[in-house]
Write a protein that holds these residues in place. Structure first.
Motif, PDB file in Angstrom:
ATOM      1  N   GLN A 138       0.865  -1.030   0.028  1.00 50.03           N
ATOM      2  CA  GLN A 138      -0.036   0.080   0.032  1.00 50.03           C
ATOM      3  C   GLN A 138       0.838   1.309  -0.021  1.00 50.03           C
ATOM      4  O   GLN A 138       0.666   2.127  -0.599  1.00 50.03           O
ATOM      5  N   ALA A 188       2.245   1.637  -3.397  1.00 45.31           N
ATOM      6  CA  ALA A 188       1.079   2.011  -4.301  1.00 45.31           C
ATOM      7  C   ALA A 188       0.807   3.521  -4.101  1.00 45.31           C
ATOM      8  O   ALA A 188       0.520   4.308  -4.907  1.00 45.31           O
ATOM      9  N   HIS A 189       0.941   3.914  -2.777  1.00 47.56           N
ATOM     10  CA  HIS A 189       0.797   5.158  -2.786  1.00 47.56           C
ATOM     11  C   HIS A 189       1.932   6.439  -3.427  1.00 47.56           C
ATOM     12  O   HIS A 189       1.418   7.245  -3.880  1.00 47.56           O
ATOM     13  N   TYR A 241       7.501  -2.876  -6.606  1.00 52.49           N
ATOM     14  CA  TYR A 241       7.272  -3.806  -6.172  1.00 52.49           C
ATOM     15  C   TYR A 241       8.542  -4.772  -5.442  1.00 52.49           C
ATOM     16  O   TYR A 241       8.173  -5.609  -4.582  1.00 52.49           O
ATOM     17  N   GLU A 301      -1.796  -8.500  -3.641  1.00 50.10           N
ATOM     18  CA  GLU A 301      -1.607  -7.174  -3.120  1.00 50.10           C
ATOM     19  C   GLU A 301      -1.514  -6.326  -4.544  1.00 50.10           C
ATOM     20  O   GLU A 301      -1.915  -4.983  -4.314  1.00 50.10           O
ATOM     21  N   ALA A 320      -3.922  -3.186  -5.131  1.00 45.15           N
ATOM     22  CA  ALA A 320      -3.591  -1.765  -5.506  1.00 45.15           C
ATOM     23  C   ALA A 320      -4.140  -1.284  -6.886  1.00 45.15           C
ATOM     24  O   ALA A 320      -4.517   0.182  -7.071  1.00 45.15           O
ATOM     25  N   GLN A 361      -7.727  -0.226  -6.117  1.00 46.02           N
ATOM     26  CA  GLN A 361      -7.963   0.986  -5.482  1.00 46.02           C
ATOM     27  C   GLN A 361      -7.738   2.042  -6.299  1.00 46.02           C
ATOM     28  O   GLN A 361      -8.466   3.164  -6.140  1.00 46.02           O
ATOM     29  N   ARG A 362      -6.846   2.209  -7.012  1.00 44.21           N
ATOM     30  CA  ARG A 362      -6.399   3.098  -7.934  1.00 44.21           C
ATOM     31  C   ARG A 362      -7.527   3.558  -8.866  1.00 44.21           C
ATOM     32  O   ARG A 362      -7.732   4.592  -9.312  1.00 44.21           O
TER      33      ARG A 362
END
Length: 600
Positions: free
Chosen positions: A324, A327-328, A382, A476, A480, A483-484
């Motif tokens: 996370q 990804a942020h 990653y 994961e 990500a 979420q994006r």
């Protein structure tokens, strides 16, 4: 209470120097499923300590690999030569030789060994504790390895210190669940060396001079901690102490039988830190084959930092937190948070191509957003590409196409053995489920074609080649992406029982009734290994209330915002269902045809 003790003992909040490298992770893809080792344990501990601010980035040292000349001070030439044979390493790590990338694995081992040596030198210079986030290979003897230990990092470090002129006394405090047979053999007969151990296993007679205490199976915290304190009282004062703060002493550990709690281990470490205050010490994790072993060694470092009172949230997932955070950083809209100075992070390539209109307009985009170059860059950030390269694949690339109806296809390819291999193959789309839009994986295959199936890593239904051991990381990455894109989460439909079992930590079935039946199935098949259970389901040998039970490949969901199913409905269905297994039919005996006499 513990914090007050720490301050009283002079162990208040302080800097903790650690040695760590991402290459500490062993490049063995099957040890998680076949042996039960969490290959990410070292990473989990380090990521948590950095995330929690217990260790600062400036305090993380990257080790220098030990040389073969340094290893040769301890290990026999014939044994070191044998390490180039995959079969030797496969025996040590209980895996198949086809799965062993010799060079990458030995690079990891030598790097960890260099971390222990670097920590010893720094501990002597600082006259305080220094941590190596891996190490404690106490089963490696001069002429052979075993028990996941290839070379003995403690003995190699002692030998190198001696060669550099160090003539002080050395203590080894081994609190792994298993005795220090290899370390004792490597250091046998050396002056100014003391070895003490509290373990839960009897591995035969150790060399004279080893102070060994064996605790009973399932030992309680009070008894165990007292045994450690008794050992500390007998330990002579030394110029440097190597501490193996064994992570396999937890109750439920797959190979350890000691059975204490995380709280008991924390009290153990407080006692040791107090006894070694103001003296050089090197702290190593040793073994650990439990889902929470990483928390034990994280607690060890918390004690050394004067934060022994700090608890680790039970549901904290270091892999999810790490991904996370990355990804942020990859999202330029989130990289610059309100009220803070702009913090530059490199944009992913799809962010540049989109607004600037670089590249051909016909360039395919996964879910209308991600280009092949953008996905490859994200996988690089990653850390997945570097890990796959360590498995023996080169010239990795990502290819994106549209299937024309079932979603967008993402393939990761790499070269090995003179040809290009498909390493990851997935088809994803946006799909409406229960009134929400999910990133739906219609197909996902992680492939390690250089490895082969064996009795240690048997073939599961639906598998063509062994997997890469990256299923959790892949989940994961998909989360990500979801979420994006502003989606509710990730969903897929497990076509085999074992896929649902592996995913159950993050996913649940879409209805309480289906979830209840699945939990009942897991309960009633718990006496079988995962391989045996999934084969029984696939072969139609499972009965539900006496009737044949065909596997139900229904949707499983993972919401970005946790959603709970109706617990009462789940429990009701779980208690209603009872599964049994019909034994596999014995193979029919093969009768040899009659032998006809040959003409003379």
């Amino acid at each position: 209470m513990i914090q007050a003790w720490l301050w009283k003992l002079g162990l208040g909040r302080g800097r903790v120097h650690v040695f760590y490298d991402e290459a500490y992770r062993l490049p063995l893809t099957g040890i998680e499923s076949s042996v039960g080792i969490e290959p990410r344990g070292t990473d989990f501990t380090t990521w948590y300590l950095l995330e929690a601010g217990v260790v600062r980035a400036a305090d993380v040292r990257h080790p220098v690999p030990v040389s073969y000349a340094q290893l040769a001070r301890v290990h026999d030439a014939r044994y070191l030569e044998s390490l180039s044979d995959p079969a030797t390493l496969a025996r040590i790590y209980a895996t198949d030789p086809s799965e062993v990338p010799v060079d990458a694995l030995l690079d990891s081992v030598r790097l960890v060994c260099g971390g222990t040596l670097g920590a010893a030198r720094l501990a002597l210079a600082r006259q305080g504790p220094v941590v190596n986030m891996a190490g404690g290979f106490h089963h490696a003897r001069p002429d052979k390895g075993g028990g996941f230990c290839t070379v003995n990092d403690i003995a190699v470090s002692v030998a190198d210190l001696r060669a550099s002129g160090f003539d002080g006394s050395v203590a080894v405090l081994d609190l792994d669940a298993h005795p220090p047979d290899g370390t004792a053999a490597c250091l046998a007969g050396q002056p100014k060396v003391w070895i003490g151990s509290v373990s839960g296993s009897d591995w035969g007679v150790l060399p004279p001079g080893v102070d060994e205490t064996r605790v009973p199976d399932g030992c309680d915290d009070v008894t165990y901690v007292q045994k450690v304190k008794d050992l500390l009282a007998r330990m002579p004062r030394s110029d440097i102490t190597f501490v193996i703060a064994g992570g396999d002493v937890l109750s439920g550990d797959r190979f350890g039988r000691v059975g204490i709690t995380l709280q008991g281990a924390r009290k153990r470490d407080v006692a040791i830190a107090a006894a070694l205050r103001g003296r050089a010490s090197v702290w190593l994790p040793g073994g650990g084959y439990h889902a929470e072993s990483w928390k034990l060694f994280a607690g060890t470092v918390l004690v050394l930092a004067g934060l022994g009172h700090q608890r680790i949230t039970a549901r904290y997932d270091p892999l999810s937190a790490r991904f996370q955070r990355i990804a942020h950083m990859l999202d330029p809209e989130k990289a610059n948070t309100a009220g803070k100075a702009p913090h530059w992070e490199p944009f992913s390539l799809e962010d540049l191509e989109g607004p600037l209109r670089l590249g051909p307009e016909v360039q395919p985009r996964v879910l209308g957003h991600y280009t092949a170059q953008g996905i490859e860059y994200a996988l690089f950030r990653y850390g997945l590409l570097s890990y796959v390269e360590r498995l023996g694949y080169s010239r990795l690339r990502v290819q994106v196409t549209s299937t024309g109806g079932t979603g967008d296809r993402i393939m990761v390819l790499g070269h090995a053995g003179g040809r290009e291999h498909l390493l990851s193959d997935s088809v994803v789309e946006k799909k409406e489920l229960q009134g929400e839009t999910f990133l739906f994986a219609n197909w996902l295959s992680l492939r390690h074609p250089r490895a082969r199936f064996s009795d240690k890593r048997p073939q599961l239904p639906g598998q063509e080649v062994p997997g890469l051991g990256l299923s959790r990381e892949t989940t994961e990455v998909l989360l990500a992406m979801a979420q994006r894109l502003g989606l509710a989460g990730v969903a897929f439909r497990p076509m085999w029982y074992h896929l649902a079992v592996v995913a159950r930590g993050r996913f649940h079935f879409s209805t309480p009734e289906r979830q209840g039946r699945f939990e009942a199935l897991m309960r009633d098949l718990s006496s079988l290994s995962l391989v045996e259970a999934t084969r029984a389901v696939a072969e139609g040998r499972v009965r539900l209330d006496g009737q044949p039970y065909p596997w139900e490949p229904d949707d499983m969901l993972c919401h970005l915002t946790p959603v709970s199913l109706d617990a009462e409905a789940v429990a009701k269905e779980r208690e209603r269902c009872h599964f049994t297994v019909v034994p596999a039919a014995a193979p029919e005996p093969v009768t040899a045809p009659p032998v006809k006499p040959e003409p003379l």
